[in-house]
Scaffold this motif. Structure first.
Motif, PDB file in Angstrom:
ATOM      1  N   SER A   1       0.835  -1.205   0.000  1.00  0.00           N
ATOM      2  CA  SER A   1       0.000   0.000   0.000  1.00  0.00           C
ATOM      3  C   SER A   1       0.868   1.252   0.000  1.00  0.00           C
ATOM      4  N   LEU A   2       1.949   1.221   0.758  1.00  0.00           N
ATOM      5  CA  LEU A   2       2.869   2.356   0.781  1.00  0.00           C
ATOM      6  C   LEU A   2       3.517   2.552  -0.584  1.00  0.00           C
ATOM      7  N   LEU A   3       3.966   1.471  -1.205  1.00  0.00           N
ATOM      8  CA  LEU A   3       4.579   1.549  -2.532  1.00  0.00           C
ATOM      9  C   LEU A   3       3.586   2.079  -3.565  1.00  0.00           C
ATOM     10  N   LEU A   4       2.336   1.644  -3.479  1.00  0.00           N
ATOM     11  CA  LEU A   4       1.308   2.158  -4.392  1.00  0.00           C
ATOM     12  C   LEU A   4       1.076   3.653  -4.190  1.00  0.00           C
ATOM     13  N   ALA A   5       1.037   4.091  -2.951  1.00  0.00           N
ATOM     14  CA  ALA A   5       0.805   5.508  -2.664  1.00  0.00           C
ATOM     15  C   ALA A   5       1.957   6.368  -3.172  1.00  0.00           C
ATOM     16  N   VAL A   6       3.172   5.965  -2.863  1.00  0.00           N
ATOM     17  CA  VAL A   6       4.349   6.719  -3.332  1.00  0.00           C
ATOM     18  C   VAL A   6       4.433   6.658  -4.854  1.00  0.00           C
ATOM     19  N   GLY A   7       4.144   5.494  -5.421  1.00  0.00           N
ATOM     20  CA  GLY A   7       4.176   5.337  -6.875  1.00  0.00           C
ATOM     21  C   GLY A   7       3.193   6.249  -7.574  1.00  0.00           C
ATOM     22  N   ALA A   8       2.009   6.446  -6.990  1.00  0.00           N
ATOM     23  CA  ALA A   8       1.012   7.330  -7.594  1.00  0.00           C
ATOM     24  C   ALA A   8       1.519   8.763  -7.650  1.00  0.00           C
ATOM     25  N   VAL A   9       2.127   9.217  -6.569  1.00  0.00           N
ATOM     26  CA  VAL A   9       2.656  10.585  -6.543  1.00  0.00           C
ATOM     27  C   VAL A   9       3.803  10.726  -7.540  1.00  0.00           C
ATOM     28  N   LEU A  10       4.715   9.753  -7.556  1.00  0.00           N
ATOM     29  CA  LEU A  10       5.838   9.817  -8.494  1.00  0.00           C
ATOM     30  C   LEU A  10       5.369   9.735  -9.943  1.00  0.00           C
ATOM     31  N   ALA A  11       4.364   8.921 -10.219  1.00  0.00           N
ATOM     32  CA  ALA A  11       3.821   8.828 -11.579  1.00  0.00           C
ATOM     33  C   ALA A  11       3.191  10.161 -11.987  1.00  0.00           C
ATOM     34  N   ASN A  12       2.516  10.812 -11.061  1.00  0.00           N
ATOM     35  CA  ASN A  12       1.937  12.125 -11.365  1.00  0.00           C
ATOM     36  C   ASN A  12       3.011  13.156 -11.654  1.00  0.00           C
ATOM     37  N   VAL A  13       4.078  13.134 -10.888  1.00  0.00           N
ATOM     38  CA  VAL A  13       5.183  14.061 -11.129  1.00  0.00           C
ATOM     39  C   VAL A  13       5.817  13.779 -12.488  1.00  0.00           C
ATOM     40  N   ALA A  14       6.044  12.496 -12.792  1.00  0.00           N
ATOM     41  CA  ALA A  14       6.636  12.118 -14.086  1.00  0.00           C
ATOM     42  C   ALA A  14       5.718  12.476 -15.247  1.00  0.00           C
ATOM     43  N   ALA A  15       4.403  12.483 -15.013  1.00  0.00           N
ATOM     44  CA  ALA A  15       3.444  12.825 -16.066  1.00  0.00           C
ATOM     45  C   ALA A  15       3.308  14.331 -16.249  1.00  0.00           C
ATOM     46  N   GLY A  16       3.889  15.083 -15.324  1.00  0.00           N
ATOM     47  CA  GLY A  16       3.810  16.533 -15.424  1.00  0.00           C
ATOM     48  C   GLY A  16       2.553  17.116 -14.796  1.00  0.00           C
ATOM     49  N   SER A  17       1.931  16.374 -13.908  1.00  0.00           N
ATOM     50  CA  SER A  17       0.739  16.876 -13.219  1.00  0.00           C
ATOM     51  C   SER A  17       1.106  18.063 -12.343  1.00  0.00           C
ATOM     52  N   GLY A  18       0.173  18.969 -12.235  1.00  0.00           N
ATOM     53  CA  GLY A  18       0.385  20.117 -11.383  1.00  0.00           C
ATOM     54  C   GLY A  18       0.079  19.809  -9.936  1.00  0.00           C
ATOM     55  N   PHE A  19       0.408  20.762  -9.091  1.00  0.00           N
ATOM     56  CA  PHE A  19       0.191  20.613  -7.657  1.00  0.00           C
ATOM     57  C   PHE A  19      -1.287  20.395  -7.338  1.00  0.00           C
ATOM     58  N   VAL A  20      -2.168  21.097  -8.053  1.00  0.00           N
ATOM     59  CA  VAL A  20      -3.606  20.979  -7.807  1.00  0.00           C
ATOM     60  C   VAL A  20      -4.091  19.577  -8.163  1.00  0.00           C
ATOM     61  N   ASP A  21      -3.640  19.042  -9.292  1.00  0.00           N
ATOM     62  CA  ASP A  21      -4.053  17.693  -9.699  1.00  0.00           C
ATOM     63  C   ASP A  21      -3.578  16.646  -8.694  1.00  0.00           C
TER      64      ASP A  21
END
Length: 171
Positions: free
Chosen positions: A32-52
């Motif tokens: 669960s921790l790896l999934l949570a961290v992975g989601a944030v890192l995937a968003n950063v790699a995708a170029g998601s903004g802070f709001v997203d």
């Protein structure tokens, strides 16, 4: 390319969680921790903004609060609650969170019916030599990580991260 590497975390952790829940009726916290961290890192790699990213975190917190209430009332296991909350981060409030939760619910119903049928005919299956995990027959619980994984796989093509990955590669 980095986004694809982070996106690989999602199915691998879900498969691991489903297999672990099936065999041991537990879901390791590290998944669960790896999934949570992975989601944030995937968003950063995708170029998601802070709001997203904030909307994704809000989705995870909202699902966690709902799951905590279900856990406190004895309806849901703690590992299932953490896994479902971590998965919610991959869908976000702007995304397909409701579709994800609907798929998980549907798959959970199918899984429950199948396990009840399996448990009621276990003598026939065991006599036929069909290998079945012992805990699946003796535990009173349902390995709900299987339903969570199935629902996640069904809903993932509609998720914002999946769509961003396709857009990055011009698909």
């Amino acid at each position: 390319m980095l986004l694809l590497a982070f996106l690989a975390i999602f199915p691998l952790c879900l498969i691991w969680a489903a297999a672990s829940d099936l065999m041991t009726m537990t879901i390791p916290n590290r998944l669960s921790l790896l999934l949570a961290v992975g989601a944030v890192l995937a968003n950063v790699a995708a170029g998601s903004g802070f709001v997203d990213i904030g909307f994704d975190v809000a989705a995870g917190l909202l699902v966690f609060l709902l799951c905590f209430c279900l856990f406190a009332s004895g309806v849901m296991g703690g590992g299932d609650a953490k896994l479902l909350s971590a998965c919610a981060l991959w869908y976000g409030l702007n995304g397909s969170l409701l579709a994800f939760l609907l798929y998980v619910s549907l798959m959970g119903g199918v899984l429950t019916v199948l396990i009840v049928m399996l448990r009621s005919s276990q003598h026939v299956l065991l006599a036929a030599g069909i290998p079945i995990p012992g805990l699946l027959l003796t535990a009173k619980k349902i390995p709900y990580a299987i339903a969570i994984a199935a629902g996640a796989f069904l809903a993932f093509p509609a998720s914002p991260l999946y769509r961003m990955a396709l857009a990055q590669f011009g698909l």
